[in-house]
Design a protein around this motif. Structure first.
Motif, PDB file in Angstrom:
ATOM      1  N   GLU A   1      12.548   2.433  11.907  1.00 34.41           N
ATOM      2  CA  GLU A   1      12.507   2.762  13.340  1.00 34.41           C
ATOM      3  C   GLU A   1      11.093   2.603  13.902  1.00 34.41           C
ATOM      4  O   GLU A   1      10.894   2.095  15.004  1.00 34.41           O
ATOM      5  N   GLN A   2      10.116   2.999  13.110  1.00 36.89           N
ATOM      6  CA  GLN A   2       8.710   2.915  13.530  1.00 36.89           C
ATOM      7  C   GLN A   2       8.308   1.450  13.766  1.00 36.89           C
ATOM      8  O   GLN A   2       7.640   1.129  14.747  1.00 36.89           O
ATOM      9  N   LEU A   3       8.757   0.567  12.871  1.00 35.36           N
ATOM     10  CA  LEU A   3       8.408  -0.855  13.029  1.00 35.36           C
ATOM     11  C   LEU A   3       9.138  -1.455  14.233  1.00 35.36           C
ATOM     12  O   LEU A   3       8.560  -2.232  14.995  1.00 35.36           O
TER      13      LEU A   3
ATOM     14  N   LEU B   1      -8.871  -1.677   5.472  1.00 31.59           N
ATOM     15  CA  LEU B   1      -9.245  -0.270   5.351  1.00 31.59           C
ATOM     16  C   LEU B   1      -9.001   0.432   6.668  1.00 31.59           C
ATOM     17  O   LEU B   1      -9.584   0.063   7.691  1.00 31.59           O
ATOM     18  N   THR B   2      -8.109   1.426   6.626  1.00 27.39           N
ATOM     19  CA  THR B   2      -7.752   2.132   7.855  1.00 27.39           C
ATOM     20  C   THR B   2      -8.458   3.484   7.928  1.00 27.39           C
ATOM     21  O   THR B   2      -9.016   3.948   6.929  1.00 27.39           O
ATOM     22  N   LYS B   3      -8.384   4.092   9.092  1.00 23.38           N
ATOM     23  CA  LYS B   3      -8.864   5.462   9.331  1.00 23.38           C
ATOM     24  C   LYS B   3     -10.360   5.606   9.080  1.00 23.38           C
ATOM     25  O   LYS B   3     -10.823   6.685   8.706  1.00 23.38           O
ATOM     26  N   LEU B   4     -11.084   4.522   9.275  1.00 23.89           N
ATOM     27  CA  LEU B   4     -12.544   4.620   9.139  1.00 23.89           C
ATOM     28  C   LEU B   4     -13.122   5.460  10.272  1.00 23.89           C
ATOM     29  O   LEU B   4     -14.238   5.948  10.175  1.00 23.89           O
ATOM     30  N   ASP B   5     -12.333   5.626  11.353  1.00 19.79           N
ATOM     31  CA  ASP B   5     -12.775   6.481  12.452  1.00 19.79           C
ATOM     32  C   ASP B   5     -12.809   7.939  12.028  1.00 19.79           C
ATOM     33  O   ASP B   5     -13.596   8.727  12.525  1.00 19.79           O
ATOM     34  N   GLY B   6     -11.957   8.305  11.101  1.00 23.06           N
ATOM     35  CA  GLY B   6     -11.864   9.710  10.724  1.00 23.06           C
ATOM     36  C   GLY B   6     -12.607  10.022   9.433  1.00 23.06           C
ATOM     37  O   GLY B   6     -12.591  11.135   8.957  1.00 23.06           O
TER      38      GLY B   6
ATOM     39  N   VAL C   1     -10.519  -3.792   9.523  1.00 20.79           N
ATOM     40  CA  VAL C   1     -10.661  -2.341   9.455  1.00 20.79           C
ATOM     41  C   VAL C   1      -9.949  -1.676  10.624  1.00 20.79           C
ATOM     42  O   VAL C   1      -9.958  -2.182  11.739  1.00 20.79           O
ATOM     43  N   GLY C   2      -9.309  -0.557  10.333  1.00 17.50           N
ATOM     44  CA  GLY C   2      -8.620   0.232  11.350  1.00 17.50           C
ATOM     45  C   GLY C   2      -9.541   1.357  11.797  1.00 17.50           C
ATOM     46  O   GLY C   2     -10.070   2.091  10.978  1.00 17.50           O
ATOM     47  N   LEU C   3      -9.708   1.466  13.117  1.00 14.07           N
ATOM     48  CA  LEU C   3     -10.663   2.449  13.636  1.00 14.07           C
ATOM     49  C   LEU C   3     -10.003   3.408  14.610  1.00 14.07           C
ATOM     50  O   LEU C   3     -10.657   3.943  15.508  1.00 14.07           O
ATOM     51  N   GLY C   4      -8.702   3.633  14.456  1.00 14.06           N
ATOM     52  CA  GLY C   4      -8.016   4.574  15.338  1.00 14.06           C
ATOM     53  C   GLY C   4      -6.529   4.263  15.399  1.00 14.06           C
ATOM     54  O   GLY C   4      -6.056   3.340  14.735  1.00 14.06           O
ATOM     55  N   GLU C   5      -5.802   5.040  16.195  1.00 14.55           N
ATOM     56  CA  GLU C   5      -4.346   4.872  16.229  1.00 14.55           C
ATOM     57  C   GLU C   5      -3.873   3.957  17.350  1.00 14.55           C
ATOM     58  O   GLU C   5      -2.713   3.573  17.391  1.00 14.55           O
ATOM     59  N   LYS C   6      -4.776   3.616  18.255  1.00 10.52           N
ATOM     60  CA  LYS C   6      -4.382   2.770  19.385  1.00 10.52           C
ATOM     61  C   LYS C   6      -4.218   1.319  18.950  1.00 10.52           C
ATOM     62  O   LYS C   6      -4.803   0.891  17.966  1.00 10.52           O
TER      63      LYS C   6
ATOM     64  N   GLY D   1       0.838  -1.198   0.000  1.00 14.02           N
ATOM     65  CA  GLY D   1       0.000   0.000   0.000  1.00 14.02           C
ATOM     66  C   GLY D   1       0.867   1.240   0.000  1.00 14.02           C
ATOM     67  O   GLY D   1       2.049   1.165   0.341  1.00 14.02           O
ATOM     68  N   VAL D   2       0.293   2.384  -0.363  1.00 15.69           N
ATOM     69  CA  VAL D   2       1.094   3.608  -0.464  1.00 15.69           C
ATOM     70  C   VAL D   2       1.501   4.113   0.934  1.00 15.69           C
ATOM     71  O   VAL D   2       0.894   3.741   1.925  1.00 15.69           O
ATOM     72  N   ASN D   3       2.536   4.946   0.941  1.00 14.97           N
ATOM     73  CA  ASN D   3       3.005   5.532   2.204  1.00 14.97           C
ATOM     74  C   ASN D   3       1.877   6.272   2.910  1.00 14.97           C
ATOM     75  O   ASN D   3       1.115   6.983   2.271  1.00 14.97           O
ATOM     76  N   GLY D   4       1.807   6.075   4.195  1.00 18.74           N
ATOM     77  CA  GLY D   4       0.811   6.796   4.972  1.00 18.74           C
ATOM     78  C   GLY D   4      -0.533   6.090   5.065  1.00 18.74           C
ATOM     79  O   GLY D   4      -1.424   6.547   5.785  1.00 18.74           O
ATOM     80  N   ALA D   5      -0.680   4.978   4.356  1.00 18.76           N
ATOM     81  CA  ALA D   5      -1.967   4.272   4.365  1.00 18.76           C
ATOM     82  C   ALA D   5      -2.249   3.639   5.728  1.00 18.76           C
ATOM     83  O   ALA D   5      -3.403   3.468   6.115  1.00 18.76           O
ATOM     84  N   GLY D   6      -1.167   3.278   6.433  1.00 20.73           N
ATOM     85  CA  GLY D   6      -1.348   2.659   7.749  1.00 20.73           C
ATOM     86  C   GLY D   6      -0.787   1.252   7.834  1.00 20.73           C
ATOM     87  O   GLY D   6      -1.170   0.491   8.725  1.00 20.73           O
ATOM     88  N   LYS D   7       0.147   0.908   6.956  1.00 17.88           N
ATOM     89  CA  LYS D   7       0.729  -0.450   6.958  1.00 17.88           C
ATOM     90  C   LYS D   7       1.431  -0.762   8.281  1.00 17.88           C
ATOM     91  O   LYS D   7       1.143  -1.755   8.930  1.00 17.88           O
ATOM     92  N   THR D   8       2.373   0.121   8.647  1.00 20.89           N
ATOM     93  CA  THR D   8       3.182  -0.140   9.843  1.00 20.89           C
ATOM     94  C   THR D   8       2.301  -0.214  11.090  1.00 20.89           C
ATOM     95  O   THR D   8       2.466  -1.107  11.925  1.00 20.89           O
ATOM     96  N   THR D   9       1.358   0.712  11.185  1.00 18.31           N
ATOM     97  CA  THR D   9       0.458   0.736  12.343  1.00 18.31           C
ATOM     98  C   THR D   9      -0.370  -0.547  12.402  1.00 18.31           C
ATOM     99  O   THR D   9      -0.526  -1.143  13.473  1.00 18.31           O
ATOM    100  N   THR D  10      -0.875  -0.976  11.266  1.00 19.81           N
ATOM    101  CA  THR D  10      -1.693  -2.197  11.224  1.00 19.81           C
ATOM    102  C   THR D  10      -0.858  -3.412  11.615  1.00 19.81           C
ATOM    103  O   THR D  10      -1.327  -4.287  12.358  1.00 19.81           O
TER     104      THR D  10
HETATM  105  P1  GDP Z   1       2.470   3.429   6.380  1.00 17.48           P
HETATM  106  O1  GDP Z   1       3.304   4.490   5.725  1.00 17.48           O
HETATM  107  O2  GDP Z   1       1.531   2.786   5.391  1.00 17.48           O
HETATM  108  O3  GDP Z   1       3.255   2.424   7.146  1.00 17.48           O
HETATM  109  O4  GDP Z   1       1.490   4.201   7.410  1.00 17.48           O
HETATM  110  P2  GDP Z   1       1.626   4.374   8.999  1.00 17.48           P
HETATM  111  O5  GDP Z   1       1.341   3.083   9.677  1.00 17.48           O
HETATM  112  O6  GDP Z   1       2.898   5.046   9.322  1.00 17.48           O
HETATM  113  O7  GDP Z   1       0.381   5.323   9.289  1.00 17.48           O
HETATM  114  C1  GDP Z   1       0.332   6.669   8.863  1.00 17.48           C
HETATM  115  C2  GDP Z   1      -0.450   7.494   9.889  1.00 17.48           C
HETATM  116  O8  GDP Z   1      -1.809   7.047   9.962  1.00 17.48           O
HETATM  117  C3  GDP Z   1       0.098   7.365  11.301  1.00 17.48           C
HETATM  118  O9  GDP Z   1       0.056   8.623  11.897  1.00 17.48           O
HETATM  119  C4  GDP Z   1      -0.870   6.414  11.988  1.00 17.48           C
HETATM  120  O10 GDP Z   1      -0.959   6.624  13.374  1.00 17.48           O
HETATM  121  C5  GDP Z   1      -2.178   6.758  11.293  1.00 17.48           C
HETATM  122  N1  GDP Z   1      -3.145   5.640  11.282  1.00 17.48           N
HETATM  123  C6  GDP Z   1      -2.957   4.365  10.878  1.00 17.48           C
HETATM  124  N2  GDP Z   1      -4.091   3.644  10.987  1.00 17.48           N
HETATM  125  C7  GDP Z   1      -5.043   4.476  11.486  1.00 17.48           C
HETATM  126  C8  GDP Z   1      -6.453   4.347  11.813  1.00 17.48           C
HETATM  127  O11 GDP Z   1      -7.096   3.292  11.664  1.00 17.48           O
HETATM  128  N3  GDP Z   1      -7.076   5.466  12.285  1.00 17.48           N
HETATM  129  C9  GDP Z   1      -6.419   6.666  12.448  1.00 17.48           C
HETATM  130  N4  GDP Z   1      -7.101   7.712  12.898  1.00 17.48           N
HETATM  131  N5  GDP Z   1      -5.120   6.823  12.136  1.00 17.48           N
HETATM  132  C10 GDP Z   1      -4.438   5.751  11.676  1.00 17.48           C
END
Ligand code: GDP
Length: 305
Positions: free
Chosen positions: A149-151, A256-261, A282-287, A111-120
């Protein structure tokens, strides 16, 4: 379920608010009504095809039920969406597949940068670790030092292990090291992060293909999943990314991430209907706990509650 509900609050407000605004202007079930309905659904990002499908079925249903009041019409719209999505949902396999022998299970995240891969990956690492599994992470996004570093930070936070390299190293070599380690040290699951540069399709395709080859060479039945992570709050952009990625890689499921926002929860429906790829999480937040298995019918009902 409560968290799912809370996370969806914004999508719901967006969707339900649109529907309510639409119904507030309701005068009669005429051609204008259906045109406005189609426009409302398209604006909510359910996608053109689905908007037409709902509109068509609503015509039939309104005739059948002789629905005239605002309340009746509103109900029929919700019912039709649940039908369309629920039916699709019944046929799709939302489960994350596991290795069928003693070899580690491998999931590749794209997925593209910022999509939420690392967080997921971090959230999933916590989930598997808590379930008593031995979890290894691979920092395959060697393009950005920050990503490595994030991972590594997620590995520390979740008490799991990680294989990293210096920024700029060949991602396939990091993945190779990780797969070897996972096999030799009997890890249950290996989660592989990758870089997400869509600017150059050919490079990305080559890189992902190389990573996959490396995995398959060591573990013939892996990766069990190639998961495309999409930021739902980007609406139609997410759909376009999904199309491009699914053309270059054998994606097995979507996250699908950031469905909370997002105020445009309809994108989930559009992606599902246009790409025929199952939504798995589905991702529903940053926690760390803000990750849920996907349930189609619950999702559509949630949008309108
Ligand atoms: P990557 O570049 O695909 O690895 O994306 P990151 O995992 O670094 O996520 C990019 C930003 O999106 C970070 O600030 C995360 O905290 C935020 N993020 C990821 N998943 C979610 C989500 O489900 N909800 C919200 N609100 N933020 C998220």
């Amino acid at each position: 379920v409560a968290e799912y509900d809370q996370g969806l609050a914004k999508s719901r407000t967006g969707f339900a608010a649109r529907l309510n605004r639409f119904l507030a202007n309701f005068r009669a079930v005429d051609e204008d009504f259906f045109e406005d309905l189609e426009e409302m659904l398209i604006e909510a990002d359910v996608g053109f095809e689905t908007a037409m499908q709902i509109s068509e079925q609503l015509r039939e249903e309104v005739k059948l039920q002789n629905a005239k009041s605002k309340k009746q019409i509103g109900q029929v719209i919700v019912e039709k969406m649940v039908d369309i999505y629920g039916e699709a949902g019944e046929q799709e396999d939302n489960s994350l597949h596991l290795s069928e022998n003693t070899d580690p299970t491998v999931y590749l995240f794209v997925g593209v940068n910022g999509a939420g891969k690392t967080t997921t990956i971090g959230k999933l690492a916590a989930r598997y670790h808590q379930a008593g599994q031995k979890v290894l992470l691979a920092a395959g996004d060697t393009f950005r030092a920050g990503a490595i570093e994030q991972l590594a930070e997620w590995a520390r936070r979740t008490n799991t292990d990680v294989v990293t390299s210096k920024a700029g190293a060949d991602p396939a070599s990091v993945v190779f090291e990780a797969v070897k380690k996972a096999k030799a040290e009997h890890y249950d699951i290996l989660l592989v992060d990758t870089a997400g540069r869509l600017q150059n399709n050919v490079n990305l395709m080559n890189e992902l293909a190389k990573i996959k080859r490396v995995i398959v060479r060591e573990l013939p039945s892996a990766p069990q999943e190639v998961l495309l992570v999409l930021d739902a709050s980007t609406g139609q952009n997410a759909l376009n990314q999904a199309k491009q990625f699914s053309q270059t890689t054998d994606v097995t499921g979507l996250i699908l991430t950031k469905l909370d926002g997002s105020s445009k929860g309809g994108i989930v429906i559009a992606i599902r209907n246009e790409l025929h790829l199952p939504v798995k999480l589905v991702g529903l937040g940053e926690k760390v706990t803000d990750l849920q298995d996907f349930d189609a019918a619950k999702f559509v009902y949630g949008l309108f509650k």
